[in-house]
Design a protein around this motif. Sequence first.
Motif, short mmCIF file in Angstrom:
data_model
loop_
_atom_site.label_atom_id
_atom_site.label_comp_id
_atom_site.label_asym_id
_atom_site.label_seq_id
_atom_site.Cartn_x
_atom_site.Cartn_y
_atom_site.Cartn_z
N PHE A 8 0.84 -1.19 0.00
CA PHE A 8 0.00 0.00 0.00
C PHE A 8 0.88 1.24 0.00
O PHE A 8 2.06 1.20 0.35
CB PHE A 8 -0.93 0.00 1.22
N ILE A 9 0.30 2.37 -0.36
CA ILE A 9 1.08 3.59 -0.53
C ILE A 9 1.73 4.05 0.78
O ILE A 9 2.83 4.60 0.77
CB ILE A 9 0.22 4.71 -1.15
N LYS A 10 1.08 3.79 1.92
CA LYS A 10 1.69 4.15 3.20
C LYS A 10 2.97 3.35 3.44
O LYS A 10 3.95 3.86 3.99
CB LYS A 10 0.70 3.92 4.34
N GLN A 11 2.96 2.08 3.03
CA GLN A 11 4.15 1.25 3.17
C GLN A 11 5.26 1.75 2.26
O GLN A 11 6.43 1.82 2.66
CB GLN A 11 3.81 -0.21 2.85
N VAL A 12 4.90 2.10 1.03
CA VAL A 12 5.89 2.60 0.07
C VAL A 12 6.49 3.91 0.58
O VAL A 12 7.70 4.15 0.45
CB VAL A 12 5.24 2.80 -1.32
N PRO A 35 0.67 1.30 -10.45
CA PRO A 35 0.11 0.45 -9.38
C PRO A 35 -1.25 -0.11 -9.76
O PRO A 35 -1.99 0.50 -10.54
CB PRO A 35 0.00 1.42 -8.20
N LYS A 36 -1.55 -1.26 -9.19
CA LYS A 36 -2.87 -1.83 -9.40
C LYS A 36 -3.87 -1.09 -8.52
O LYS A 36 -3.51 -0.51 -7.50
CB LYS A 36 -2.86 -3.32 -9.04
N ARG A 37 -5.11 -1.11 -8.94
CA ARG A 37 -6.16 -0.46 -8.16
C ARG A 37 -7.14 -1.50 -7.64
O ARG A 37 -7.64 -2.34 -8.40
CB ARG A 37 -6.91 0.56 -9.03
N LEU A 38 -7.42 -1.45 -6.36
CA LEU A 38 -8.44 -2.29 -5.76
C LEU A 38 -9.81 -1.67 -6.02
O LEU A 38 -9.91 -0.48 -6.36
CB LEU A 38 -8.19 -2.43 -4.26
N PRO A 39 -10.87 -2.45 -5.88
CA PRO A 39 -12.22 -1.89 -6.11
C PRO A 39 -12.51 -0.66 -5.27
O PRO A 39 -13.29 0.21 -5.68
CB PRO A 39 -13.14 -3.06 -5.72
N ASN A 40 -11.91 -0.56 -4.08
CA ASN A 40 -12.14 0.60 -3.23
C ASN A 40 -11.24 1.79 -3.58
O ASN A 40 -11.26 2.82 -2.91
CB ASN A 40 -11.94 0.24 -1.76
N GLY A 41 -10.43 1.64 -4.64
CA GLY A 41 -9.58 2.72 -5.11
C GLY A 41 -8.18 2.74 -4.55
O GLY A 41 -7.33 3.53 -4.98
N LEU A 44 -1.99 -0.48 -5.12
CA LEU A 44 -1.07 -1.53 -4.70
C LEU A 44 0.17 -1.44 -5.57
O LEU A 44 0.10 -1.53 -6.80
CB LEU A 44 -1.71 -2.92 -4.84
N TYR A 45 1.33 -1.26 -4.93
CA TYR A 45 2.58 -1.08 -5.64
C TYR A 45 3.43 -2.35 -5.58
O TYR A 45 3.45 -3.05 -4.56
CB TYR A 45 3.37 0.08 -5.04
N SER A 46 4.16 -2.62 -6.65
CA SER A 46 5.01 -3.81 -6.72
C SER A 46 6.42 -3.49 -6.22
O SER A 46 6.77 -2.33 -6.01
CB SER A 46 5.09 -4.31 -8.17
N GLU A 47 7.24 -4.53 -6.07
CA GLU A 47 8.65 -4.32 -5.72
C GLU A 47 9.34 -3.48 -6.78
O GLU A 47 10.18 -2.63 -6.48
CB GLU A 47 9.36 -5.67 -5.58
N SER A 48 8.97 -3.72 -8.04
CA SER A 48 9.56 -2.94 -9.13
C SER A 48 9.22 -1.47 -9.00
O SER A 48 10.06 -0.59 -9.23
CB SER A 48 9.06 -3.48 -10.48
N ASP A 49 7.99 -1.17 -8.60
CA ASP A 49 7.58 0.22 -8.40
C ASP A 49 8.42 0.87 -7.29
O ASP A 49 8.87 2.01 -7.43
CB ASP A 49 6.10 0.30 -8.03
N VAL A 50 8.60 0.14 -6.19
CA VAL A 50 9.39 0.67 -5.07
C VAL A 50 10.81 0.98 -5.52
O VAL A 50 11.36 2.04 -5.23
CB VAL A 50 9.39 -0.32 -3.90
N ASN A 51 11.41 0.06 -6.25
CA ASN A 51 12.78 0.26 -6.71
C ASN A 51 12.88 1.40 -7.72
O ASN A 51 13.88 2.13 -7.75
CB ASN A 51 13.33 -1.04 -7.30
N THR A 52 11.86 1.56 -8.54
CA THR A 52 11.85 2.67 -9.48
C THR A 52 11.83 4.01 -8.74
O THR A 52 12.57 4.94 -9.08
CB THR A 52 10.64 2.56 -10.42
N LEU A 53 10.99 4.12 -7.73
CA LEU A 53 10.93 5.35 -6.93
C LEU A 53 12.26 5.62 -6.24
O LEU A 53 12.72 6.77 -6.17
CB LEU A 53 9.81 5.25 -5.91
N LEU A 54 12.88 4.57 -5.73
CA LEU A 54 14.18 4.74 -5.08
C LEU A 54 15.25 5.17 -6.08
O LEU A 54 16.16 5.95 -5.74
CB LEU A 54 14.59 3.43 -4.39
N SER A 55 15.16 4.69 -7.31
CA SER A 55 16.11 5.08 -8.35
C SER A 55 16.00 6.57 -8.65
O SER A 55 17.00 7.28 -8.74
CB SER A 55 15.86 4.29 -9.63
N ILE A 56 14.77 7.05 -8.80
CA ILE A 56 14.55 8.47 -9.07
C ILE A 56 15.08 9.32 -7.91
O ILE A 56 15.77 10.32 -8.11
CB ILE A 56 13.05 8.76 -9.30
N LYS A 57 14.77 8.90 -6.70
CA LYS A 57 15.23 9.64 -5.53
C LYS A 57 16.76 9.67 -5.46
O LYS A 57 17.35 10.71 -5.15
CB LYS A 57 14.66 8.98 -4.27
#
Length: 302
Positions: A8-12, A35-41, A44-57
């Motif tokens: 979840f975005i808070k974890q990321v 990220p994938k979207r749950l029915p409630n909006g 959900l981010y993947s490990e790849s998404d996390v690493n991509t954000l860390l790369s940009i940072k």
Amino acid sequence: MKQDRQYFIKQVAKVTGLTAQLIRKWEERYQLIEPKRLPNGYRLYSESDVNTLLSIKSLQKQGYSITEAVALTKDHNNTMVSDADEVHPLQTASMPASKLNHFVISMLESGSACNELELVVLLKQAFHYFGLNAFLTEVVAPFLKVVGDKWEAGEWDEFQESVSSLVVRDMLVQIRRNFQYNDNAPLVIGACLPMEQHEIPVHFLLLQLLLKGWKTFLIGASPAPGSIESLVSRLKPRIVLLSASTTLPFEHDPELLNKLDRFAGSMPATVFYMGGEGALEYAKKHVPERIIIARNMEEVII
């Protein structure tokens, strides 16, 4: 270890040190992560998404603009996917050295919350999953690197850094004490210098040497003056590893390096190495004659 682990975005936000608002902004503006979207909006981010954000940072920290960082990360990801065997211009030191796996990401989340029990459980799981060598290189090293970066950047306070580091240290101590080795194996002694408190790098090296058939002995953090010389004289190891992560030992005793270097000259059958950022910095102007200044682990792990 599942490859489709999602967060979840808070974890990321906890792991990357980026705000949820900024993560959503980068997602929408640059379409770099999906990220994938749950029915409630909820996202959900993947490990790849996390690493991509860390790369940009990481690239921004090196001075790249957000636009440049995004372009470099996109091109880097594309070249890595298109041809893993070909060396591309963007595969440079500016990009993060390795991708964080699920264990490291989860450990960073637990470390952020100072959850000691969860950290212990994750470390044990990672150790049994990877085995010792990969555990050190794929889990311990990248985790401590990010922890250090977060503390240096002010994203983590001293307590978060201390809890995370001490849990890792205790795990490495436990592994080393339970490691089976041949009593006739050559001996290596690892020691922090007096006033030096950072002993994890020494544990790390000693464990790697255990894997290569060495017997190890540790002189812990901030030993008493003269204790290194006393134990080395008594045990007569094949190798001595001296560690200084800061220059404090040399500032406290300006003659320390000279004394240790003279002692090393009196032990011709023993090879002395000294490493750590503090040792490297001090050795720029004070070059020992007998002690080898090691700039990386590969110079010691023979």
